[in-house]
Design an enzyme around this catalytic site. Structure first.
Site, PDB file in Angstrom:
ATOM      1  N   CYS A 173     -11.748   4.716 -28.943  1.00  0.00           N
ATOM      2  CA  CYS A 173     -13.105   5.243 -29.155  1.00  0.00           C
ATOM      3  C   CYS A 173     -13.920   5.203 -27.875  1.00  0.00           C
ATOM      4  CB  CYS A 173     -13.793   4.459 -30.257  1.00  0.00           C
ATOM      5  SG  CYS A 173     -13.064   4.747 -31.879  1.00  0.00           S
ATOM      6  N   GLY A 231       0.769  -1.232   0.000  1.00  0.00           N
ATOM      7  CA  GLY A 231       0.000   0.000   0.000  1.00  0.00           C
ATOM      8  C   GLY A 231       0.801   1.283   0.000  1.00  0.00           C
TER       9      GLY A 231
END
EC number: 4.1.1.20
Length: 402
Positions: A339, A228
Site C-alpha cells: 500500500c 563499487g
C-alpha cells in the site's frame, strides 16, 4: 540463467521466492579468485550485499575475506567460515558492544570513519588489556558518477575522514598506545560502470595521500580501495559476470605499491547480483483507460531498490516462454501489492501478453534484494531456492490452482 526445466518447476512453487543460480555464483567467484592471484590483490566480500548463509559459506570456502558493516555481520561471517583475521569492519556508527566483541574476536581491522572512533577503539582495547588493528577511511574527493544515495567519497558524505583532519589523525595515532595502524581505506560509491575512468581518478588521488602519510612517518601497510564495481542491469544474460578484469587491471597498474604494501578490494554487488532472481506471480491484470497494470505478489518489502533508488531491473515473463505463439509485445506498468504508490517494479515495460498466474522474473536481484527485505504490511519474507536444491521449495497451495 533460467531454462525451461527451471520454469516448469517454478510453476509448482509458491511465490514470491528468491532463486539463486549457484553455477553462476561459482563461475563469478572463480574469476575473482583467479584475478586476485594474478594481480596480487586481497579481496573481501561485502556481506551487506547478500548475507544468505549458503552463499557466504561458499564465498568463504573460496578463500575470500569479509567486509562487514555491523557487529552482527561480523558474527555471521565468522559462523559462515570467514577467519577473524580476514574480516574488516566498517560503518560510521559502531556501538561500544560491537567494537568490544570485534576486538575480542581478533578481526583483521576496523575501518574507522572518524577520529573519535579511533580514540574509542583505542580506549576499548586498553580496557580489555589488548590491542586492536585500525585503518583510517579517507574521503578522496572523487565523484563516482553514480546515484546520489550511493555516492560516498566526497567531504559532504557522513563517511570517512577528510583532508583537513589529516594532521589531527597523525597526532592521534601517535598518542593511541593500544591500536596498530594498518593502512588507509577508500570507497567512492557503488554501481560504478565507468570503471577505468573512475578508478584511474581514484588512484591518482590515493597515491599522493598515501605519500603524505608516509612522508609524515606513518607506515601505510595496506591500501584498501573498497568496492563499487557495477553490473549490467540492462543485459544480465549477455553480461552475467561483471568486468572484474578491467577493475583489477586498472587499480593494479595505477596504484603505487611499495615493497610489503598490500592492495585490497571489497566487491559485493558484482559477485552476487546476477546470480539472484526474484520470482513473482501475476495476481491481477488491471486494464485502465490509457495503460495496463500487472499486479504482482512481490512488492517493495521484498526488494526496496526500485522504490528507494528508482533502480532499474529487467523484468521477464517466464511463463510466456512456454507459450511462444501468443502476442509478444504488450505494454504494462508492473506494480507490487504494498500500500504505497512507490511500490512499482517498472513503468511502461514491454512484455509478452500476460495473464493471472504468470511467473514474472525480476532479474539481477542477488545484491541488496533479500538482504534489505522487510515485513512492511506484515507480509511474509520470501524464501530462498537454490539451483543445487530446487526441490526444497515450498509448493503452491490448492486455493491458488486454476
Amino acid at each position: 540463467m533460467l531454462d525451461i526445466k527451471n520454469i516448469e518447476f517454478f510453476e509448482k512453487v509458491e511465490t514470491p521466492f528468491w532463486f539463486y543460480d549457484m553455477d553462476l555464483l561459482r563461475k563469478t567467484v572463480k574469476k575473482v579468485v583467479s584475478l586476485a592471484g594474478q594481480y596480487g590483490i586481497d579481496v573481501h566480500y561485502a556481506v551487506k550485499a547478500n548475507e544468505e548463509k549458503r552463499i557466504l559459506e561458499y564465498i568463504s570456502s573460496a578463500g575470500l575475506g569479509a567486509d562487514c558493516v555491523s557487529g552482527n555481520e561480523v558474527l555471521h561471517a565468522r559462523s559462515c567460515g570467514f577467519p577473524a583475521e580476514k574480516i574488516v569492519f566498517a560503518g560510521v556508527g559502531k556501538t561500544d558492544r560491537e567494537i568490544a566483541e570485534a576486538i575480542k574476536a581478533g578481526i583483521g581491522a576496523f575501518n574507522c570513519e572518524s577520529l573519535q572512533e579511533i580514540f574509542v577503539v583505542n580506549a576499548m582495547a586498553a580496557r580489555l588489556g589488548t590491542r586492536a588493528r585500525v585503518a583510517a577511511r579517507i574521503n578522496p574527493e572523487v565523484d563516482a558518477h553514480t546515484h546520489r544515495y550511493i555516492t560516498t567519497g566526497t567531504c559532504e558524505n557522513k563517511f570517512g575522514i577528510s583532508a583537513h583532519e589529516f594532521e589531527a589523525l597523525i597526532s592521534l595515532l601517535g598518542r593511541c598506545g593500544n591500536v596498530d595502524f594498518t593502512g588507509l581505506h577508500f570507497h567512492v560509491g557503488s554501481q560504478i560502470t565507468d570503471v577505468e575512468e573512475v578508478y584511474t581518478l581514484v588512484c591518482e588521488r590515493v597515491n599522493p595521500i598515501v605519500s603524505y602519510f608516509e612522508d609524515k612517518g606513518v607506515e601505510v601497510r595496506n591500501i584498501n580501495l573498497g568496492g563499487g564495481l557495477g553490473i549490467s542491469y540492462e543485459d544480465p544474460e549477455g553480461e552475467p559476470v561483471a568486468d572484474f578484469e578491467t577493475w583489477f587491471r586498472t587499480v593494479s597498474s595505477k596504484i603505487i605499491r611499495r615493497r610489503n604494501q598490500s592492495l585490497h578490494l571489497e566487491p559485493g554487488r558484482s559477485i552476487v547480483a546476477q546470480c539472484g532472481t526474484l520470482v513473482s506471480r501475476v495476481l491481477f491484470v488491471k486494464v485502465g483507460e490509457t495503460k495496463n497494470f500487472l499486479v504482482l505478489d512481490a512488492g517493495m518489502n521484498d526488494m526496496i531498490r526500485p522504490a528507494l533508488y528508482g533502480a532499474y531491473h529487467r523484468i521477464e515473463n517466464l511463463s510466456s516462454k512456454l507459450r511462444p505463439n501468443l502476442p509478444q509485445s504488450q505494454v504494462y506498468d508492473v506494480v507490487g501489492p504494498v500500500c504505497e504508490s512507490s511500490d512499482v517494479w517498472g513503468m511502461g515495460r514491454l512484455l509478452p501478453l500476460s495473464v493471472r498466474g504468470d511467473l514474472i522474473a525480476i532479474c539481477s536481484a542477488g545484491a541488496y534484494g533479500q538482504s534489505m527485505s522487510n515485513r512492511y504490511n506484515l507480509r511474509d519474507l520470501a524464501p530462498a531456492v537454490y539451483s543445487d536444491d530446487m526441490h526444497g521449495a515450498r509448493l503452491r497451495t490448492e486455493y491458488f490452482q486454476d
